[in-house]
Scaffold this motif. Sequence first.
Motif, mmCIF file in Angstrom:
data_model
loop_
_atom_site.group_PDB
_atom_site.id
_atom_site.type_symbol
_atom_site.label_atom_id
_atom_site.label_comp_id
_atom_site.label_asym_id
_atom_site.label_seq_id
_atom_site.Cartn_x
_atom_site.Cartn_y
_atom_site.Cartn_z
ATOM 1 N N GLY A 302 -53.867 -8.687 8.086
ATOM 2 C CA GLY A 302 -54.094 -8.379 6.606
ATOM 3 C C GLY A 302 -53.936 -9.430 5.478
ATOM 4 O O GLY A 302 -54.607 -9.491 4.587
ATOM 5 N N GLN A 303 -52.762 -10.211 5.972
ATOM 6 C CA GLN A 303 -52.470 -11.286 4.784
ATOM 7 C C GLN A 303 -53.469 -12.250 4.896
ATOM 8 O O GLN A 303 -53.584 -13.193 4.084
ATOM 9 C CB GLN A 303 -51.001 -11.758 5.030
ATOM 10 N N TRP A 305 -56.641 -11.974 5.470
ATOM 11 C CA TRP A 305 -57.709 -11.451 4.647
ATOM 12 C C TRP A 305 -57.528 -11.611 3.331
ATOM 13 O O TRP A 305 -58.222 -12.084 2.232
ATOM 14 C CB TRP A 305 -58.102 -10.142 5.284
ATOM 15 N N ASP A 306 -56.191 -11.293 2.677
ATOM 16 C CA ASP A 306 -55.928 -11.486 1.468
ATOM 17 C C ASP A 306 -56.033 -12.832 0.758
ATOM 18 O O ASP A 306 -56.342 -13.086 -0.269
ATOM 19 C CB ASP A 306 -54.095 -10.818 1.194
ATOM 20 N N LYS A 307 -55.449 -13.715 1.653
ATOM 21 C CA LYS A 307 -56.007 -15.374 1.348
ATOM 22 C C LYS A 307 -57.124 -15.559 1.272
ATOM 23 O O LYS A 307 -57.509 -16.510 0.153
ATOM 24 C CB LYS A 307 -54.763 -16.133 2.486
ATOM 25 N N VAL A 309 -59.729 -13.503 0.512
ATOM 26 C CA VAL A 309 -60.170 -13.079 -0.750
ATOM 27 C C VAL A 309 -59.807 -13.891 -1.862
ATOM 28 O O VAL A 309 -60.667 -14.085 -2.765
ATOM 29 C CB VAL A 309 -59.658 -11.714 -0.827
ATOM 30 N N GLU A 310 -58.612 -14.258 -1.903
ATOM 31 C CA GLU A 310 -58.121 -15.190 -3.138
ATOM 32 C C GLU A 310 -58.648 -16.453 -3.206
ATOM 33 O O GLU A 310 -59.113 -16.750 -4.319
ATOM 34 C CB GLU A 310 -56.576 -15.285 -2.827
ATOM 35 N N LYS A 316 -61.469 -7.673 -4.574
ATOM 36 C CA LYS A 316 -60.310 -7.444 -4.185
ATOM 37 C C LYS A 316 -60.384 -6.178 -3.226
ATOM 38 O O LYS A 316 -60.708 -5.215 -3.564
ATOM 39 C CB LYS A 316 -59.301 -7.111 -5.207
ATOM 40 N N THR A 317 -60.093 -6.694 -1.973
ATOM 41 C CA THR A 317 -60.359 -5.452 -0.908
ATOM 42 C C THR A 317 -59.038 -5.719 0.143
ATOM 43 O O THR A 317 -58.452 -6.817 0.225
ATOM 44 C CB THR A 317 -61.530 -5.671 -0.032
ATOM 45 N N LYS A 318 -58.830 -4.810 0.504
ATOM 46 C CA LYS A 318 -57.662 -4.690 1.728
ATOM 47 C C LYS A 318 -58.322 -4.494 3.282
ATOM 48 O O LYS A 318 -59.190 -3.444 3.463
ATOM 49 C CB LYS A 318 -56.580 -3.620 1.496
#
Length: 374
Positions: A302-303, A305-307, A309-310, A316-318
């Motif tokens: 998850g983290q 993918w957050d990285k 995305v950023e 912004k998706t989870k």
Amino acid sequence: MATMQHASVALVVGVTGMAGLSIAQALKSPTAEGGPWLVYGAARRPKPTWFPSSTVDHFLTFDAVNSDDTNATLSPLSTKITHVFWVAIQVGLDEKDNINTNSVMLSNVLKVLTAHRPIKLRHITLQTGTSQYVGPCHFTGPSDAAQHEPPFHEEMGRLPYPNFYHALEDVVKSYSSYFSYTIHRPSIIIGASCRSVYNALLTLAVYAEICKHENTPFRYPGTKYTWKNFSDMSDTRVLAEQHVWGAVNEKARNEAFNCTNGDVFTWKRMWGVLSEEFGVEFELLDEEGELFDLVEEMKDKGQMWDKIVEEKGLVKTKLEEITCFAAIQYVMRFDFQLVSSMNISKEFGFFGYVDSFKSVRFWIGKLREMNIIP
């Protein structure tokens, strides 16, 4: 835009999902059967930034599980809506939960739209799927449990397991004295959205991007059987075309129709297409090795993918909200060919089709245009 100008007024429930978006776009096409259409699109959450405003005439937000919310939103429209396109789904903890929740959602909407006389609603299209033939994903019974043999066709009876598709069909049929219906059964749905529960293409795209980011191989999580044998899929453009066709053709009323692209593919060849499109090295299946567990591999990403995305400036998706690793791995480990017959659909006059490899390339492009993937 005055409703009186439109003989056909649609309510697309689940409009921000892959199928819902394509149905709304098909209805707003100048050449849409039964048109011109006035289109109301409904979703549980507010309109996302990537959703084109021109896709619907009016965007509605309500929770169909909540009868009061449903009534407050739809009552003013009960004397206008002529067609419902049902592509909504809420996935629960087990099939009993799926049955209860989804039945309530559909019942709440139909109760409101049939509360006033004369009833304006003429037709509902109900989307289900090939779980009709193989059992629900939540099914954990014996490996030799009853199952239909492919190619799957619409006359095959219900399997003896709980399935929320059956419950939805029963709800719709209980209203058959008021309006007609068609049931649409897609295979693996391919389209573009980050609001769909089971989105195989987006799941594989996210997996590929994580592989690139970590410099790890893009491994196939299925078996030798599915790697080499046939499967089919359903492009949402074809699916939308069939929904609209079913909604306005008298010959199709009160029938169920499979809906696939009209061709078949092997995952071996498709993995090559995906590898090329996502810019990762094509990794052949190790036919003698242990199965690769994609669910386990992705459980703590998850983290990561957050990285991504950023860094890429994506919508912004989870990870847990836009992927279905367990579902895609389940499909890739079938011990039968996932192939449905389109014969009945053709006999009734529907001939929509698309090349599945071109379809995948097209929708990857759309996901990029929508800034959902890099």
